[in-house]
Design a protein around this motif. Structure first.
Motif, PDB file in Angstrom:
ATOM      1  N   UNK A 114       0.818  -1.207   0.000  1.00 29.67           N
ATOM      2  CA  UNK A 114       0.000   0.000   0.000  1.00 29.67           C
ATOM      3  C   UNK A 114       0.858   1.266   0.000  1.00 29.67           C
ATOM      4  N   UNK A 115       1.984   1.248   0.701  1.00 31.18           N
ATOM      5  CA  UNK A 115       2.894   2.394   0.764  1.00 31.18           C
ATOM      6  C   UNK A 115       4.335   1.915   0.700  1.00 31.18           C
ATOM      7  N   UNK A 116       5.170   2.698   0.046  1.00 34.00           N
ATOM      8  CA  UNK A 116       6.611   2.451   0.021  1.00 34.00           C
ATOM      9  C   UNK A 116       7.316   3.802   0.192  1.00 34.00           C
ATOM     10  N   UNK A 117       8.304   3.828   1.065  1.00 35.74           N
ATOM     11  CA  UNK A 117       9.066   5.054   1.287  1.00 35.74           C
ATOM     12  C   UNK A 117      10.364   4.989   0.495  1.00 35.74           C
ATOM     13  N   UNK A 118      10.659   6.066  -0.231  1.00 36.75           N
ATOM     14  CA  UNK A 118      11.904   6.180  -0.976  1.00 36.75           C
ATOM     15  C   UNK A 118      12.763   7.186  -0.231  1.00 36.75           C
ATOM     16  N   UNK A 119      13.873   6.737   0.326  1.00 41.71           N
ATOM     17  CA  UNK A 119      14.746   7.600   1.131  1.00 41.71           C
ATOM     18  C   UNK A 119      15.745   8.308   0.231  1.00 41.71           C
ATOM     19  N   UNK A 120      15.688   9.643   0.230  1.00 46.29           N
ATOM     20  CA  UNK A 120      16.632  10.449  -0.539  1.00 46.29           C
ATOM     21  C   UNK A 120      17.710  11.051   0.345  1.00 46.29           C
TER      22      UNK A 120
ATOM     23  N   UNK B 221       9.970  13.818   5.312  1.00 41.97           N
ATOM     24  CA  UNK B 221      11.108  14.586   5.838  1.00 41.97           C
ATOM     25  C   UNK B 221      12.437  14.169   5.234  1.00 41.97           C
ATOM     26  N   UNK B 222      12.548  12.947   4.727  1.00 42.19           N
ATOM     27  CA  UNK B 222      13.820  12.508   4.146  1.00 42.19           C
ATOM     28  C   UNK B 222      13.659  11.811   2.792  1.00 42.19           C
ATOM     29  N   UNK B 223      12.597  12.137   2.080  1.00 41.01           N
ATOM     30  CA  UNK B 223      12.395  11.547   0.771  1.00 41.01           C
ATOM     31  C   UNK B 223      10.961  11.711   0.319  1.00 41.01           C
ATOM     32  N   UNK B 224      10.391  10.605  -0.145  1.00 38.61           N
ATOM     33  CA  UNK B 224       8.988  10.642  -0.547  1.00 38.61           C
ATOM     34  C   UNK B 224       8.367   9.267  -0.400  1.00 38.61           C
ATOM     35  N   UNK B 225       7.052   9.252  -0.384  1.00 35.98           N
ATOM     36  CA  UNK B 225       6.293   8.029  -0.205  1.00 35.98           C
ATOM     37  C   UNK B 225       5.400   7.857  -1.425  1.00 35.98           C
ATOM     38  N   UNK B 226       5.297   6.640  -1.890  1.00 44.67           N
ATOM     39  CA  UNK B 226       4.427   6.327  -3.018  1.00 44.67           C
ATOM     40  C   UNK B 226       3.442   5.259  -2.577  1.00 44.67           C
ATOM     41  N   UNK B 227       2.300   5.223  -3.245  1.00 48.59           N
ATOM     42  CA  UNK B 227       1.280   4.288  -2.811  1.00 48.59           C
ATOM     43  C   UNK B 227       0.649   3.502  -3.932  1.00 48.59           C
ATOM     44  N   UNK B 228       0.014   2.446  -3.531  1.00 47.19           N
ATOM     45  CA  UNK B 228      -0.756   1.606  -4.436  1.00 47.19           C
ATOM     46  C   UNK B 228      -2.186   1.671  -3.938  1.00 47.19           C
TER      47      UNK B 228
ATOM     48  N   UNK C 288     -11.036   6.572  -9.371  1.00 52.54           N
ATOM     49  CA  UNK C 288      -9.710   7.184  -9.264  1.00 52.54           C
ATOM     50  C   UNK C 288      -8.777   6.163  -8.650  1.00 52.54           C
ATOM     51  N   UNK C 289      -7.729   5.780  -9.363  1.00 49.97           N
ATOM     52  CA  UNK C 289      -6.865   4.726  -8.853  1.00 49.97           C
ATOM     53  C   UNK C 289      -5.404   5.018  -9.170  1.00 49.97           C
ATOM     54  N   UNK C 290      -4.702   5.748  -8.295  1.00 45.92           N
ATOM     55  CA  UNK C 290      -3.282   5.982  -8.539  1.00 45.92           C
ATOM     56  C   UNK C 290      -2.470   4.725  -8.235  1.00 45.92           C
ATOM     57  N   UNK C 291      -1.552   4.409  -9.109  1.00 44.57           N
ATOM     58  CA  UNK C 291      -0.749   3.201  -8.961  1.00 44.57           C
ATOM     59  C   UNK C 291       0.715   3.553  -9.192  1.00 44.57           C
ATOM     60  N   UNK C 292       1.402   3.949  -8.166  1.00 44.64           N
ATOM     61  CA  UNK C 292       2.821   4.292  -8.291  1.00 44.64           C
ATOM     62  C   UNK C 292       3.683   3.363  -7.448  1.00 44.64           C
ATOM     63  N   UNK C 293       3.132   2.173  -7.187  1.00 44.77           N
ATOM     64  CA  UNK C 293       3.890   1.189  -6.427  1.00 44.77           C
ATOM     65  C   UNK C 293       3.492  -0.229  -6.845  1.00 44.77           C
ATOM     66  N   UNK C 294       3.182  -0.424  -8.106  1.00 44.78           N
ATOM     67  CA  UNK C 294       2.803  -1.745  -8.595  1.00 44.78           C
ATOM     68  C   UNK C 294       3.992  -2.703  -8.503  1.00 44.78           C
ATOM     69  N   UNK C 295       3.733  -3.911  -8.075  1.00 39.24           N
ATOM     70  CA  UNK C 295       4.761  -4.933  -7.894  1.00 39.24           C
ATOM     71  C   UNK C 295       5.599  -5.109  -9.159  1.00 39.24           C
TER      72      UNK C 295
END
Length: 164
Positions: A72-78, A132-139, A147-154
């Motif tokens: 459902x959520x993935x954090x990308x640490x920058x 605070x240290x990157x961004x989060x994307x969700x499925x 409305x169905x955003x999909x920025x974390x598809x397997x």
């Protein structure tokens, strides 16, 4: 007592006939301590400025990619909080519309625009959220809604551009 002194910091320079006094050493140590403290503070200010300036070590724009994990959520640490992040599926397709649903495969987020977003609710779901240290994307794949955003598809690769 010292007869001569250095040009820049007036540190003692003894001649063979000079009487060496402990107070001369103490005075010199105070001068050295003050000069080193000033240098340390200036160096800290220069380092702080260097981290905000564009260099190859601290780029203002960072491009990269991540692979969706299907959660459902993935954090990308920058390692920094970006001002803005743009995410796009590796194939240049930002959305797909079927008769019932709009599928989004990318998104844009800034620090300011997501203060009220709730990733658990479909009606105000933010596909990409600055952290605070990157961004989060969700499925978010609730097919009952339009409305169905999909920025974390397997297994799907997504590209991003982040502005420091």
């Amino acid at each position: 007592m010292s007869t001569n002194y250095t040009q820049n910091y007036s540190l003692c320079q003894w001649e063979p006939q000079d009487k060496v006094l402990r107070t001369d050493f103490n005075d010199d140590n105070i001068k050295l301590d003050a000069a080193l403290t000033e240098l340390r503070e200036e160096l800290g200010a220069v380092r702080a400025l260097a981290e905000t300036a564009y260099t190859t070590r601290f780029p203002q724009v960072l491009a990269g990619s991540y692979t969706g994990d299907g959660k459902e959520m993935q954090h990308i640490n920058l390692g920094f909080q970006p001002k803005a992040v743009f995410v796009l599926k590796s194939l240049p397709q930002l959305s797909l519309e079927t008769s019932y649903t709009k599928y989004l495969y990318g998104g844009l987020a800034t620090r300011e625009n997501l203060s009220g977003a709730d990733p658990k609710r479909w009606d105000n779901f933010a596909a990409v959220m600055v952290t605070s240290n990157g961004f989060q994307v969700g499925l978010h794949d609730e097919r009952n809604h339009n409305y169905s955003p999909n920025v974390n598809l397997q297994g799907v690769i997504y590209n991003y551009i982040a502005i420091r």
